[in-house]
Design a protein around this motif. Structure first.
Motif, short mmCIF file in Angstrom:
data_model
loop_
_atom_site.label_atom_id
_atom_site.label_comp_id
_atom_site.label_asym_id
_atom_site.label_seq_id
_atom_site.Cartn_x
_atom_site.Cartn_y
_atom_site.Cartn_z
N LEU A 21 0.80 -1.38 -0.44
CA LEU A 21 0.25 -0.10 0.37
C LEU A 21 0.50 1.48 0.03
CD1 LEU A 21 -2.64 -1.33 2.77
CD2 LEU A 21 -2.91 -0.78 -0.04
N GLY A 22 2.49 1.43 -0.04
CA GLY A 22 3.01 1.91 0.33
C GLY A 22 2.78 3.03 1.83
N HIS A 59 15.36 -4.46 3.62
CA HIS A 59 16.02 -2.30 3.54
C HIS A 59 16.37 -1.43 2.51
CE1 HIS A 59 18.58 0.93 5.66
NE2 HIS A 59 17.44 0.62 6.41
N GLN A 60 17.91 -1.99 1.96
CA GLN A 60 17.99 -1.60 0.65
C GLN A 60 17.05 -1.20 -0.39
OE1 GLN A 60 20.81 -0.32 -0.10
NE2 GLN A 60 19.99 0.67 -1.39
N ASN A 64 15.39 2.61 -1.58
CA ASN A 64 15.08 3.28 -2.63
C ASN A 64 13.42 3.27 -3.08
OD1 ASN A 64 18.02 2.54 -3.69
ND2 ASN A 64 17.82 0.51 -4.01
N ARG A 65 13.04 3.32 -1.69
CA ARG A 65 11.75 3.62 -2.36
C ARG A 65 10.67 2.42 -3.16
NH1 ARG A 65 9.48 8.40 -0.16
NH2 ARG A 65 11.36 9.84 0.94
N ASP A 66 11.35 1.22 -3.29
CA ASP A 66 10.88 0.12 -3.64
C ASP A 66 10.54 -0.07 -2.75
OD1 ASP A 66 10.29 -1.61 -6.31
OD2 ASP A 66 12.53 -2.29 -6.72
N ALA A 71 8.37 -5.88 -0.66
CA ALA A 71 7.35 -6.56 -0.38
C ALA A 71 7.18 -8.64 -1.34
CB ALA A 71 6.28 -6.59 -0.62
N ASP A 72 7.78 -8.15 -1.64
CA ASP A 72 7.89 -9.53 -1.95
C ASP A 72 9.32 -10.02 -1.89
OD1 ASP A 72 6.06 -8.28 -4.37
OD2 ASP A 72 7.30 -8.48 -5.73
#
Length: 85
Positions: A21-22, A59-60, A64-66, A71-72
Motif C-alpha cells: 500500500l506504500g 532494507h536497501q 530506494n523507495r521500492d 514486499a516481494d
C-alpha cells in the motif's frame, strides 16, 4: 493468546500488505516488530543467516523507495524460510 509462530505469521502478512500500500512509516515500524519476533523464534543458524541477508536487501529496497520489491522479498524469500522452521 497467539503463539509466537502465529504472531510472526500475522506480522509478516501485515508488513507485506502495508508495503504494498506504500505506507512507508507504518511498514518500517511493523518490520522492526517483525525482527523483534524473529529474534525470539527458534530459527536455525543457517536460516537466520539467510533471513538476515534478505532483510538487508529488503532494507536497501526500502531505502530506494521500492516498496513492492521489498514486499516481494519478504513474501517470497523471507516468509518461506520462517514457516519452514
Amino acid at each position: 493468546m497467539a503463539t509466537l509462530e502465529e504472531s510472526i505469521s500475522t506480522k509478516t502478512r501485515s508488513v507485506i500488505s502495508t508495503l504494498r500500500l506504500g505506507y512507508e512509516g507504518e511498514a518500517g515500524n511493523q518490520l522492526a516488530s517483525l525482527v523483534d519476533l524473529l529474534v525470539q523464534a527458534k530459527i536455525s543458524n543457517e536460516n537466520m543467516t539467510q533471513i538476515t541477508n534478505l532483510l538487508k536487501v529488503s532494507h536497501q529496497a526500502l531505502s530506494n523507495r521500492d516498496y513492492l520489491f521489498a514486499a516481494d522479498i519478504i513474501e517470497y524469500e523471507i516468509y518461506p524460510r520462517i514457516i519452514c522452521q
